[in-house]
Design an enzyme around this catalytic site. Structure first.
Site, PDB file in Angstrom:
ATOM      1  N   CYS A  45       0.803  -1.230   0.000  1.00 41.35           N
ATOM      2  CA  CYS A  45       0.000   0.000   0.000  1.00 41.35           C
ATOM      3  C   CYS A  45       0.832   1.274   0.000  1.00 41.35           C
ATOM      4  CB  CYS A  45      -0.914   0.017   1.229  1.00 41.35           C
ATOM      5  SG  CYS A  45      -1.999  -1.410   1.410  1.00 41.35           S
ATOM      6  N   HIS A 104      -1.218   6.387   2.373  1.00 35.89           N
ATOM      7  CA  HIS A 104      -1.155   5.125   3.106  1.00 35.89           C
ATOM      8  C   HIS A 104      -1.986   5.149   4.376  1.00 35.89           C
ATOM      9  CE1 HIS A 104       0.024   1.499   4.975  1.00 35.89           C
ATOM     10  NE2 HIS A 104       0.784   2.062   5.869  1.00 35.89           N
TER      11      HIS A 104
END
Length: 452
Positions: A45, A104
């Protein structure tokens, strides 16, 4: 911009799984261009999203692991000079708003005019884990909580929907980041009921699939905090995990539907571009894993759908593209001047003609000098120690047979290797976690905050 966390190709429009039920994502695919061969810049991610928002590749920035949102521009000289995608639109007169997981964690400070926030973690969580109880991972599965209204993604969808009901005196750039199907695979019971366990089809799984991959491949894809497929089979949980993932995908699809309905019922329905992407794929038992963080197809490939304001309707392309291409593509679609710092490619030629000539490959990076090159037919992987893997998707879409040592493929490997960066930036000392002890050691060596 609709962002879906950890979404592989298990959506109806991509025919990725026979039990997939995603009517809203499918509806968007019917209205725009579906990229069947889209890949993340990184199978994790943090670096994937940093790459998308800066328009720079991991091998340029040194962001190979997770990074705090506010540290991205302090990660390297390249990122210090970058302008986030949302900032670029704001600099050109757009109102910007976001909610949920866009970067994130949340969003970098000041990167959007308005931010609706996100919950910490990936809850809500039951008082104790239902099946898998390892504090190093969110992995778990089972029906929880009772109602959609208790899920953060439901709130995020309605936050954006409310924004679309408002009158705006500027063009807008809005982003909605959904958490599911990121683990834990906890969603209300009705979504599990949509996928009866007895009807669930298990993914293709080959025992000893890892027998022909190099040792480094095994090391960098070893994630001991997650269950293995062997464990899931022996403990009767494989079908339950597949059901949980399918249920989570169907739930988040309903949240996508909330936003699409709001747009279609708004005054902006005819002049708004819509893009949906997942930040990377996810293994659901393939290659002995329930994880991302690999350079194989299952972890790099993810849905990408782009619907321009004046769409030609449903189009499908198999040309290999990268999520790094989003920044220059959205800028071009909206008529803004090109950002010369962007490393991605403008995809508007494929929006105009999905079969147009396209002599490019998609590149995914997992740690410095570990790269996967994907074309329409082949996947070539080269690791930092020179080890290789090669798969021919025309004959082996499940990537069960490593052809790297077959002399018949030598010239093909040479051609694919031309796509690999000549130099990789060193690990940024701002990275703090990669999900793997092998890479965590490297973040520590770089002065970062790797966890081992």
């Amino acid at each position: 911009m609709l962002i879906v966390d950890d979404l592989n190709d298990w959506v109806g429009a991509m025919n990725g799984h026979p039990n997939a039920k995603t009517p809203n994502i499918d509806r968007l695919a019917d209205q725009g261009t579906l990229f069947m061969n889209a890949h993340a810049s990184a199978p994790l991610c943090g670096p994937s999203r940093a790459s998308i928002m800066t328009g720079l590749s991991p091998s340029t920035t040194g962001i190979y692991g997770h990074i705090n949102d506010n540290d991205i521009k302090r990660a390297s000289d390249k990122t210090a000079q970058s302008v986030f995608l949302s900032e670029y639109f704001r600099e050109h007169g757009y109102y910007t708003a976001a909610v949920g997981k866009v970067f994130h964690q949340k969003v970098a400070a000041g990167s959007f005019d308005d931010y609706g926030g996100r919950v910490k973690g990936f809850g809500p969580y039951p008082e104790q884990n239902m099946v898998w109880d390892d504090p190093r991972t969110n992995t778990d599965w089972g029906p929880f909580p009772e109602k959609d209204e208790q899920m953060p993604d439901y709130d995020s969808a309605h936050w954006i929907a409310d924004k679309l009901k408002q009158a705006h005196d500027k063009p807008f750039f809005m982003a909605c980041g959904f958490l599911r199907p990121h683990a834990p695979w906890h969603v209300p019971q009705k979504w599990f009921d949509l996928h009866p366990k007895e009807d669930v089809t298990l993914p293709p799984y080959l025992i000893q699939d890892m027998a022909d991959v190099p040792d480094i491949s095994k090391r960098i894809t070893d994630h001991p905090m997650m269950p293995t497929t062997e464990w899931a089979v022996e403990n009767g949980e494989y079908r339950n995990i597949v059901q949980g993932y399918l249920a989570s995908v169907s739930f988040v699809d309903s949240c996508v539907g909330i936003v699409l309905d709001a747009l279609e019922n708004s005054q902006y329905a005819d002049n708004t571009a819509v893009v949906l992407w997942g930040d990377h794929g996810y293994h659901i038992g393939e290659k002995e894993k329930f994880a991302k963080m690999t350079l194989w197809e299952r972890a790099t490939r993810t849905p990408l759908i782009i619907k321009p304001p004046k769409s030609k309707g449903k189009q499908v392309t198999n040309r290999p593209v990268s999520l790094l291409d989003l920044y220059p593509t959205l800028v071009k679609m909206c008529g803004l001047p090109r950002n010369p710092a962007n490393e991605g490619r403008d995809l508007t030629p494929l929006l105009n003609d999905p079969t147009t000539k396209w002599e490019h490959a998609a590149l995914t990076t997992y740690g410095a000098k570990n790269h996967a090159v994907k074309t329409e037919r082949y996947r070539y992987i080269r690791y930092e120690d020179g080890s290789e893997e090669l798969y021919d998707h025309k004959k082996d879409k499940d990537e069960w047979v490593n052809l790297a040592n077959d002399p018949a493929y030598f010239e093909i490997k040479q051609k694919l290797a031309e796509e690999i960066p000549i130099e990789d930036a060193p690990w940024s000392n701002k990275t703090y976690y990669t999900g793997n002890d092998y890479f965590n050691q490297k973040t520590l060596e770089a002065g970062g905050k790797g966890k081992i």
